[in-house]
Design a protein around this motif. Sequence first.
Motif, PDB file in Angstrom:
ATOM      1  N   SER A   1       7.992  10.688  -0.893  1.00  0.00           N
ATOM      2  CA  SER A   1       7.871  11.768  -1.489  1.00  0.00           C
ATOM      3  C   SER A   1       7.178  13.035  -1.686  1.00  0.00           C
ATOM      4  CB  SER A   1       8.276  11.915  -2.774  1.00  0.00           C
ATOM      5  OG  SER A   1       7.514  11.295  -3.530  1.00  0.00           O
ATOM      6  N   LYS A   2       5.712  12.360  -0.551  1.00  0.00           N
ATOM      7  CA  LYS A   2       4.260  12.838  -0.893  1.00  0.00           C
ATOM      8  C   LYS A   2       4.108  13.165   1.155  1.00  0.00           C
ATOM      9  CE  LYS A   2       2.446  10.686  -4.737  1.00  0.00           C
ATOM     10  NZ  LYS A   2       1.569   9.953  -5.413  1.00  0.00           N
ATOM     11  N   PRO A   3       3.025  14.426   1.157  1.00  0.00           N
ATOM     12  CA  PRO A   3       2.888  14.516   2.459  1.00  0.00           C
ATOM     13  C   PRO A   3       2.402  13.753   3.323  1.00  0.00           C
ATOM     14  CG  PRO A   3       2.848  16.597   1.179  1.00  0.00           C
ATOM     15  CD  PRO A   3       3.169  15.597  -0.277  1.00  0.00           C
ATOM     16  N   THR A   4       2.575  13.505   4.377  1.00  0.00           N
ATOM     17  CA  THR A   4       2.084  12.726   5.223  1.00  0.00           C
ATOM     18  C   THR A   4       1.978  13.151   6.755  1.00  0.00           C
ATOM     19  OG1 THR A   4       4.213  11.816   6.138  1.00  0.00           O
ATOM     20  CG2 THR A   4       3.325  10.934   3.564  1.00  0.00           C
TER      21      THR A   4
ATOM     22  N   ALA B   1      10.203  -1.416   9.502  1.00  0.00           N
ATOM     23  CA  ALA B   1      10.463  -1.535   8.002  1.00  0.00           C
ATOM     24  C   ALA B   1       9.232  -0.675   7.914  1.00  0.00           C
ATOM     25  CB  ALA B   1      10.139  -2.718   8.003  1.00  0.00           C
ATOM     26  N   ILE B   2       8.202  -0.733   8.289  1.00  0.00           N
ATOM     27  CA  ILE B   2       6.669   0.066   7.521  1.00  0.00           C
ATOM     28  C   ILE B   2       7.058   1.405   8.026  1.00  0.00           C
ATOM     29  CG2 ILE B   2       4.583   0.644   7.934  1.00  0.00           C
ATOM     30  CD1 ILE B   2       3.934  -2.469   9.502  1.00  0.00           C
TER      31      ILE B   2
ATOM     32  N   ILE C   1      -2.958   9.753  -5.628  1.00  0.00           N
ATOM     33  CA  ILE C   1      -3.292   9.990  -4.317  1.00  0.00           C
ATOM     34  C   ILE C   1      -1.783  10.926  -4.451  1.00  0.00           C
ATOM     35  CG2 ILE C   1      -2.255   8.935  -1.956  1.00  0.00           C
ATOM     36  CD1 ILE C   1      -3.805   6.514  -3.434  1.00  0.00           C
ATOM     37  N   GLU C   2      -2.159  11.999  -3.101  1.00  0.00           N
ATOM     38  CA  GLU C   2      -1.449  12.972  -2.914  1.00  0.00           C
ATOM     39  C   GLU C   2      -0.724  13.235  -1.827  1.00  0.00           C
ATOM     40  OE1 GLU C   2      -2.278  16.947  -6.244  1.00  0.00           O
ATOM     41  OE2 GLU C   2      -4.110  16.435  -4.770  1.00  0.00           O
ATOM     42  N   GLY C   3      -1.470  12.543  -1.199  1.00  0.00           N
ATOM     43  CA  GLY C   3      -0.652  12.549   0.170  1.00  0.00           C
ATOM     44  C   GLY C   3      -1.522  11.720   1.303  1.00  0.00           C
ATOM     45  N   LEU C   4      -0.951  11.060   2.549  1.00  0.00           N
ATOM     46  CA  LEU C   4      -1.186   9.808   3.041  1.00  0.00           C
ATOM     47  C   LEU C   4      -1.736   9.851   4.670  1.00  0.00           C
ATOM     48  CD1 LEU C   4      -0.745   6.465   3.886  1.00  0.00           C
ATOM     49  CD2 LEU C   4       1.780   7.212   4.224  1.00  0.00           C
ATOM     50  N   LEU C   5      -2.460   9.768   4.916  1.00  0.00           N
ATOM     51  CA  LEU C   5      -2.940   9.734   6.369  1.00  0.00           C
ATOM     52  C   LEU C   5      -3.281   8.443   7.126  1.00  0.00           C
ATOM     53  CD1 LEU C   5      -4.130  11.221   8.410  1.00  0.00           C
ATOM     54  CD2 LEU C   5      -6.957  10.755   7.305  1.00  0.00           C
ATOM     55  N   LEU C   6      -2.025   8.165   7.906  1.00  0.00           N
ATOM     56  CA  LEU C   6      -1.528   7.484   8.636  1.00  0.00           C
ATOM     57  C   LEU C   6      -2.281   7.327  10.189  1.00  0.00           C
ATOM     58  CD1 LEU C   6      -0.414   4.579   9.550  1.00  0.00           C
ATOM     59  CD2 LEU C   6       1.466   5.907  10.408  1.00  0.00           C
ATOM     60  N   ILE C   7      -3.691   6.080  10.402  1.00  0.00           N
ATOM     61  CA  ILE C   7      -4.437   5.687  11.216  1.00  0.00           C
ATOM     62  C   ILE C   7      -4.255   4.967  12.095  1.00  0.00           C
ATOM     63  CG2 ILE C   7      -6.971   6.001  12.567  1.00  0.00           C
ATOM     64  CD1 ILE C   7      -7.798   7.057   9.560  1.00  0.00           C
TER      65      ILE C   7
ATOM     66  N   GLN D   1       1.025  -0.991   0.069  1.00  0.00           N
ATOM     67  CA  GLN D   1      -0.057   0.151   0.476  1.00  0.00           C
ATOM     68  C   GLN D   1       0.837   1.652  -0.070  1.00  0.00           C
ATOM     69  OE1 GLN D   1      -3.347  -0.020   3.197  1.00  0.00           O
ATOM     70  NE2 GLN D   1      -2.453  -2.039   3.056  1.00  0.00           N
ATOM     71  N   ILE D   2       1.986   0.965   0.484  1.00  0.00           N
ATOM     72  CA  ILE D   2       3.020   2.431   0.710  1.00  0.00           C
ATOM     73  C   ILE D   2       3.719   3.061  -0.408  1.00  0.00           C
ATOM     74  CG2 ILE D   2       4.702   3.284   1.540  1.00  0.00           C
ATOM     75  CD1 ILE D   2       3.455   1.665   4.334  1.00  0.00           C
ATOM     76  N   VAL D   3       3.789   1.598  -1.161  1.00  0.00           N
ATOM     77  CA  VAL D   3       4.668   1.737  -2.311  1.00  0.00           C
ATOM     78  C   VAL D   3       3.473   2.367  -3.413  1.00  0.00           C
ATOM     79  CG1 VAL D   3       5.639   0.142  -4.343  1.00  0.00           C
ATOM     80  CG2 VAL D   3       6.299   0.040  -1.791  1.00  0.00           C
ATOM     81  N   ALA D   4       2.109   1.677  -3.158  1.00  0.00           N
ATOM     82  CA  ALA D   4       1.386   2.035  -4.196  1.00  0.00           C
ATOM     83  C   ALA D   4       0.872   3.572  -4.317  1.00  0.00           C
ATOM     84  CB  ALA D   4       0.058   1.238  -3.929  1.00  0.00           C
ATOM     85  N   VAL D   5       0.642   4.348  -2.929  1.00  0.00           N
ATOM     86  CA  VAL D   5       0.885   5.300  -2.848  1.00  0.00           C
ATOM     87  C   VAL D   5       2.084   6.219  -3.272  1.00  0.00           C
ATOM     88  CG1 VAL D   5       1.055   6.911  -0.685  1.00  0.00           C
ATOM     89  CG2 VAL D   5      -0.441   4.960  -0.258  1.00  0.00           C
TER      90      VAL D   5
END
Length: 233
Positions: A105-108, A96-97, A77-83, A67-71
């Motif tokens: 490289s995208k905002p997280t 590792a995660i 997808i321009e940003g990742l929200l980690l819950i 999923q991280i690689v796909a993002v």
Amino acid sequence: MEGKSSEEHGKKADEAKASETIKELGQTKVPEAKSNIYAMTIIGQIEGHIVLPPQNKATKYEHIIPQIVAVEESNEIEGLLLILNTVGGDVEAGLAIAELISTISKPTVSIVLGGGHSIGVPLAVSTDYSYIAPTATMTIHPIRMNGLIIGVPQTYDYFNKMQERIINFIVDHSNIKRPTLKKLMFTTSELANDVGTVLVGSEAVKHGLIHEIGGLKDALSKLRSLIDEKKTQ
């Protein structure tokens, strides 16, 4: 007759989909919305190289990494929200995660809900910005290993190196000072029959581990502002 058969087939397909949705999510219908933000959840225990018992609520690291690689690869997808709501788990899998997320490289942005314990701490600080709910907690403690432990000096050296990897990562990706982190990690008076410290919401912010107290609205707003900043660069 042919039209009726096609209609019945479509109805059965809809019923099957609804049944699967109820089974998986407890809802008859889940709202769908197109967004440039990808929400990734890490809940329960982080499962690494050893498969956990079926009754354990777990997040498998081999499911998260693609999923991280796909993002990173996605043009939409321009940003990742980690819950996060995790008790911790496999140390190397969690680290590792965290390493992968920190190199996107995208905002997280991360948000800790309920708990972000143990190896969940590096995960919480791996993003560009972090939030924690007022009632959420984070447990900081030395690493623990399961299985056969050989009582030789090499074992202590291995534990120490692994511990330093975690400490270095947390210090490098948050505002907490190394002496403060180590003090919290090795406190003996906080937990019964254990070593470490439990930080509630504002305490995690006070020590510089998390940036702000906040919820979903705050996390999404911050992530959108980071996305806009990146676009203007």
